[in-house]
Design a protein around this motif. Structure first.
Motif, short mmCIF file in Angstrom:
data_model
loop_
_atom_site.label_atom_id
_atom_site.label_comp_id
_atom_site.label_asym_id
_atom_site.label_seq_id
_atom_site.Cartn_x
_atom_site.Cartn_y
_atom_site.Cartn_z
N LEU A 51 5.12 100.95 51.01
CA LEU A 51 6.47 100.45 50.75
C LEU A 51 7.15 101.28 49.66
O LEU A 51 8.35 101.59 49.76
N ARG A 52 6.40 101.63 48.64
CA ARG A 52 6.98 102.46 47.58
C ARG A 52 7.35 103.84 48.11
O ARG A 52 8.37 104.41 47.72
N TRP A 53 6.50 104.38 48.98
CA TRP A 53 6.81 105.68 49.58
C TRP A 53 8.11 105.60 50.39
O TRP A 53 8.95 106.50 50.32
N SER A 57 11.64 107.57 49.74
CA SER A 57 12.10 108.49 50.79
C SER A 57 13.50 108.17 51.29
O SER A 57 14.13 109.02 51.93
N PHE A 58 13.98 106.95 51.05
CA PHE A 58 15.28 106.54 51.60
C PHE A 58 16.41 107.09 50.73
O PHE A 58 16.47 106.84 49.53
N ARG A 59 17.33 107.84 51.35
CA ARG A 59 18.42 108.48 50.62
C ARG A 59 19.81 108.04 51.11
O ARG A 59 20.81 108.40 50.51
N ALA A 60 19.87 107.28 52.18
CA ALA A 60 21.17 106.97 52.79
C ALA A 60 21.88 105.80 52.13
O ALA A 60 23.02 105.51 52.46
N CYS A 97 12.89 95.91 50.95
CA CYS A 97 11.42 95.93 50.91
C CYS A 97 10.91 94.59 50.41
O CYS A 97 11.33 94.11 49.34
N VAL A 98 10.02 93.98 51.16
CA VAL A 98 9.42 92.70 50.78
C VAL A 98 7.91 92.87 50.80
O VAL A 98 7.29 92.92 51.87
N ASP A 99 7.32 92.97 49.62
CA ASP A 99 5.88 93.16 49.53
C ASP A 99 5.17 91.81 49.42
O ASP A 99 5.67 90.88 48.78
N LEU A 129 8.54 94.58 55.63
CA LEU A 129 7.71 93.51 55.09
C LEU A 129 6.25 93.94 55.09
O LEU A 129 5.83 94.69 55.98
N SER A 130 5.48 93.46 54.13
CA SER A 130 4.05 93.67 54.15
C SER A 130 3.35 92.34 54.01
O SER A 130 3.79 91.47 53.25
#
Length: 940
Positions: A51-53, A57-60, A97-99, A129-130
């Motif tokens: 999730l952190r990766w 990585s998200f730039r939009a 992101c939902v961990d 989600l994780s």
């Protein structure tokens, strides 16, 4: 413990390419539309890291990390949450992101799941989600697209370990860390962090147990507990029963009976009562959802209660006649305390150790895995150094036979003691050498096996001879001819007595278990004669090994017989021995021997020219080898798969298997597997009309000199090299290898060699002699059998006849070649035969015979040139392949460009690819239509 190792954050995520690909697809699509994804895996597998990766990585647009507050509370509804997410994405795409969503309370989980399912693609919200899978996944989450996380493979776990330790872990420590972590990255990092630098480098002994209760609880996110005393006892009983189980599940009846003994009051039947959420019941079997949680439950239990559970299990098992498993649980129930008389605990431990070792010696039915566990526990309870080393070695042997070399290595490390007798150290080195031979650098295996032979020579000469022969196997795999010959030097006389139960070397290398002393002696003598070039002296001893294999039942001896048959070229005997060895290994439940039996079977089918059958055996062999942790055996199976694919229309498959085989071969020194893989790559080049590339690759394998390839492979590749070299204009290089190949053909170990030799001479002969040589080659093929090689000769003969303006004869030979290629599935070679027939103006029958529509306006010669150019060939290479001048190629190529309206070779390649893809689709349709008509006709 003198301190802790500082563990840096891993520089990269290891072994999660599939999961990252799925995440990347979601992130890349977010600017256009939204999506949801659920990451599911047991604790410690890296859900949070992924999730952190994704967030990095998200730039939009922005990234929102959502928890139970402030956006969500126990009183949130799906509509409120949905409005919140849509508002956040009003101006720009949003990644949410939902961990650890499983930790939310039930109303919040329900609201989150419903909101996730009701998001529209136009909302441009990416929801990640994780959830942990050590409990049931919420039904609302289970409907989302799921990406599962599995434990890391051994190679990926090793890469992570090297990453976090900068490669500082000593080899023995490294093996034990990897075995204890079982592919769980969080547990692996926790174990490393808890070691001192001295322990990590092997300067001080490791703590025991290495994965203790606190380490397991830290990786699992806490010690699991049931809601009631009964639930806690149920969890502990299932976890304790799993300590001696062959699989991941245990018998629910056994658990119920143990619980009845554990508690005076009647215990509820776990099959009828609601289960703790950590457990699953299926087919009257209980298992934990997470192996890490099972280990944690067992380790974190109160010692007195844990011993009581093992005692109850021992009572039930011994009462039911399961003596070995019962003794194991009885040994785990032992413990000191104020109630124990001085020295009584030691006496009880010694008695338990002796009983366990005696029960594990093979007299009772049990799996190799269970025997390994029993021997290891017996060793832990043994005070005498020599007997303890013997029992650890026996445990390692059984772990190896169970297909767990990762478990065998730490046991061998525990057996290492320079004070024990030479015979005990020799048996440990024998097991270590065989372990490395299947899954490690074969040079190390060679040295370990030589050391084993010297240590065993005085007290166990039969085992010493078996170790020496295994050392020769290692040198053979490494392609070290001088070391192989030195190892096969005449051995001193040896006896054939059986070693004491439980103290012998590995079953696949021990004298009695690997066959009689005569088998070892004959195989050794025959191999040496063969390598010395005394081919006349090799046949008799190797033939005797093959003959003994016809009446043998032990898989180890059958494998030796299959190997000897391959050396002699007796393909039928090799197939028979391999098939019988496979059946015997499966019957014994030996996960270590099954991949080897499949390897011999695959090679035998390959030598017989039955490529589809070779592929079938190698595919199964690859799967079983990887499951058994045998990377070296897996590399050989990949080489066979590459060779089988090299005759088919699958260049990508060839490249994939070649790359994988070479990766292991280079790291572990597997010269034979490397040579086979390179031969496969070259044969694929040759089949696709790239003789220059093929000749370059094969020249490194077959041309005389110090760089010549593996001594058991280069002769097999000579016919391919001669064909490629002649097409590439390297006639002198082709002639340079034929003298040695003629000796090989005369020996008779390769049924196809005599026909291939005549074909090679025909390729190099002047016109007045070539015709007769081709006919002689075809006659020899008729004697030897094998569709593929005969079709290759017919193809070359047909090409030669066409160049000599003998079209009718050429058409006959090329038609025969096409039929042979199609019968054995050699698609890439069948395409060559079709092209030659088209050049004669013939209309070849068979799959894919019709020309693609867009290319239909080309003449047969223009079509052949277009295909060669599309595959990357230069004009000179095309000229040599088609036996025309470069000027002719230039002329036709200009015509092709004009007729098709293309301006470059790249455009031509794209056009040809599209046309041939359309042709394949049409062929598939016709095949389905034919199958339908055939079925309809059968019905009527």
């Amino acid at each position: 413990m003198t301190g802790e190792t500082t563990v840096p954050t891993a520089g990269r995520i290891h072994g999660r390419s599939t999961q990252r690909k799925a995440l990347r697809e979601l992130l890349d699509a977010l600017p256009r539309h939204g999506g949801q994804l659920l990451l599911a895996g047991e604790p410690g597998l890296g859900r949070t890291a992924l999730l952190r990766w994704a967030a990095r990585s998200f730039r939009a647009g922005p990234v929102l990390h959502l928890g139970p507050g402030p956006y969500v509370s126990a009183h949130s509804t799906a509509e409120q949450l949905l409005d919140t997410l849509r508002a956040a994405a009003a101006a720009t795409p949003v990644l949410v992101c939902v961990d650890d969503a499983h930790l939310w309370d039930a109303p919040a989980r329900t609201a989150l799941g419903r909101a996730a399912r009701r998001l529209r693609t136009a909302d441009r919200v990416g929801l990640l989600l994780s959830v942990a899978t050590d409990r049931p996944v919420d039904p609302e989450f289970a409907r989302l697209p799921v990406v599962h996380l599995d434990p890391l493979s051994p190679s990926r776990a090793a890469a992570l370990l090297d990453d976090v330790t900068d490669g500082a872990a000593a080899p023995v420590v490294r093996e034990q860390l990897l075995a204890e972590a079982e592919g769980n990255p969080a547990l692996l990092v926790t174990l490393v962090r808890r070691l001192s630098p001295a322990e990590l480098r092997g300067h001080r002994p490791l703590p025991h147990p290495l994965a203790d209760a606190s380490a397991l609880a830290e990786a699992a996110g806490g010690a699991p507990s049931g809601p009631s005393a009964h639930a806690r006892d149920l969890l502990l009983t299932v976890a304790a029963a799993g300590q001696a189980a062959d699989g991941t599940d245990v018998d629910a009846g056994l658990v119920h009976d143990a619980l009845r003994r554990l508690r005076p009051a009647p215990a509820p039947d776990p099959r009828a009562e609601p289960l703790p959420e950590q457990l699953v019941l299926a087919d009257d079997r209980l298992r934990f959802r997470s192996p890490l949680v099972r280990r944690t439950v067992h380790a974190t239990a109160a010692p007195q209660r844990r011993r009581a559970v093992h005692r109850a299990l021992a009572d039930v098992l011994e009462g039911g006649g399961h003596r070995l498993t019962g003794l194991l649980h009885r040994s785990w129930s032992l413990g000191g305390g104020p109630e124990s008389a001085p020295g009584s605990a030691d006496r009880l431990a010694a008695v338990a150790a002796d009983r366990l070792a005696a029960a594990a010696d093979g007299t009772l039915p049990a799996s190799h895995r269970l025997r390994a566990t029993a021997y290891a526990r017996a060793a832990e309870l043994t005070a005498d150094g020599a007997r303890r080393a013997e029992r650890y070695t026996a445990a390692a042997e059984q772990a190896l036979l169970a297909g767990r070399p990762d478990r065998a290595r730490p046991l061998l490390a525990a057996a290492r003691d320079p004070a024990v007798p030479a015979a005990v150290r020799g048996r440990a080195e024998l097991v270590r050498g065989v372990t490395e031979l299947r899954d490690g650098p074969v040079g190390d295996a060679h040295q370990s096996l030589l050391l084993a032979a010297s240590l065993l020579a005085a007290d166990a000469p039969a085992d010493a001879a078996a170790a020496a022969l295994a050392a020769a196997d290692a040198a053979w795999a490494a392609g070290d001819l001088s070391a192989c010959l030195a190892t096969l030097a005449p051995e001193p006389p040896y006896r054939t007595e059986n070693p004491a139960p439980g103290t012998g070397g590995p079953a696949e290398a021990r004298g009695p278990a690997a066959g009689t002393a005569a088998v070892i002696h004959d195989h050794r003598v025959g191999m040496r004669a063969l390598l010395e070039g005394r081919l006349d002296r090799a046949g008799t001893p190797l033939g005797q090994v093959v003959e003994r294999g016809r009446t043998e039942q032990r898989p180890e001896t059958l494998l030796r017989a299959a190997a000897a048959a391959l050396l002699l070229g007796d393909v039928d005997a090799a197939r028979s021995g391999g098939a019988r060895a496979l059946a015997a290994a499966r019957q014994l439940g030996s996960d270590a021997l099954v991949p080897r039996a499949l390897e011999y079977l695959a090679y035998a089918e390959l030598r017989a020219g039955r490529h589809p059958q070779a592929r079938t055996h190698a595919e199964e062999g690859l799967r079983t080898a990887l499951r058994a942790g045998q990377r070296n055996t897996a590399a050989h199976h990949r080489a066979v798969l590459a060779l089988a694919a090299s005759i088919e229309e699958e260049p990508d498959v060839v490249a994939r298997h070649v790359t994988a085989a070479l990766d292991t071969a280079r790291r572990h020194g597997l010269a034979q597997a490397a040579a086979l893989a390179q031969w496969a790559a070259a044969r694929a080049d040759l089949g696709r009309g790239r003789p220059f590339d093929a000749a370059d690759r094969l020249g490194l394998l077959v041309l005389p000199g110090p760089g010549r390839g593996h001594f058991a492979v280069w002769r097999l590749a000579v016919p391919c090299f001669v064909e490629a070299a002649v097409l590439a204009g390297r006639h002198e290089d082709a002639r340079a290898v034929l003298t040695d190949f003629a000796d090989w053909a005369a020996f008779g170990a390769d049924p196809q060699a005599a026909a291939q030799l005549a074909r090679c001479h025909a390729l190099l002969a002047p016109a007045e002699h070539a015709d007769g040589l081709y006919r002689r080659a075809l006659d020899r093929h008729d004697e030897a059998g094998g569709d593929f090689e005969r079709a290759r000769t017919a193809l070359l003969y047909g090409k030669w006849l066409r160049r000599r303006r003998r079209p009718r004869e050429a058409r006959d030979r090329l038609g025969t070649a096409l039929a042979g290629f199609e019968r054995c599935g050699a698609g890439v070679w069948a395409a060559q035969a079709r092209d030659e027939l088209r050049a004669l103006g013939a209309a070849p029958q068979g799959t894919g015979a019709a020309a693609p529509t867009r290319l239909g306006g080309l003449t047969p010669q223009q079509l052949r040139i277009a295909r060669h150019v599309a595959e990357g060939a230069t004009n000179r290479e095309v000229a040599l392949a088609l036996a025309v001048s470069t000027r002719t190629v230039d002329y036709h190529l200009r015509k092709v460009f004009a007729l098709l309206g293309v301006r470059s070779r790249l455009e031509l390649a794209r056009l040809v690819g599209e046309a041939e893809q359309a042709q394949e689709v049409q062929g598939a349709r016709e095949a389905r239509r034919a199958g339908h008509h055939e079925k309809t006709g059968a019905q009527h």
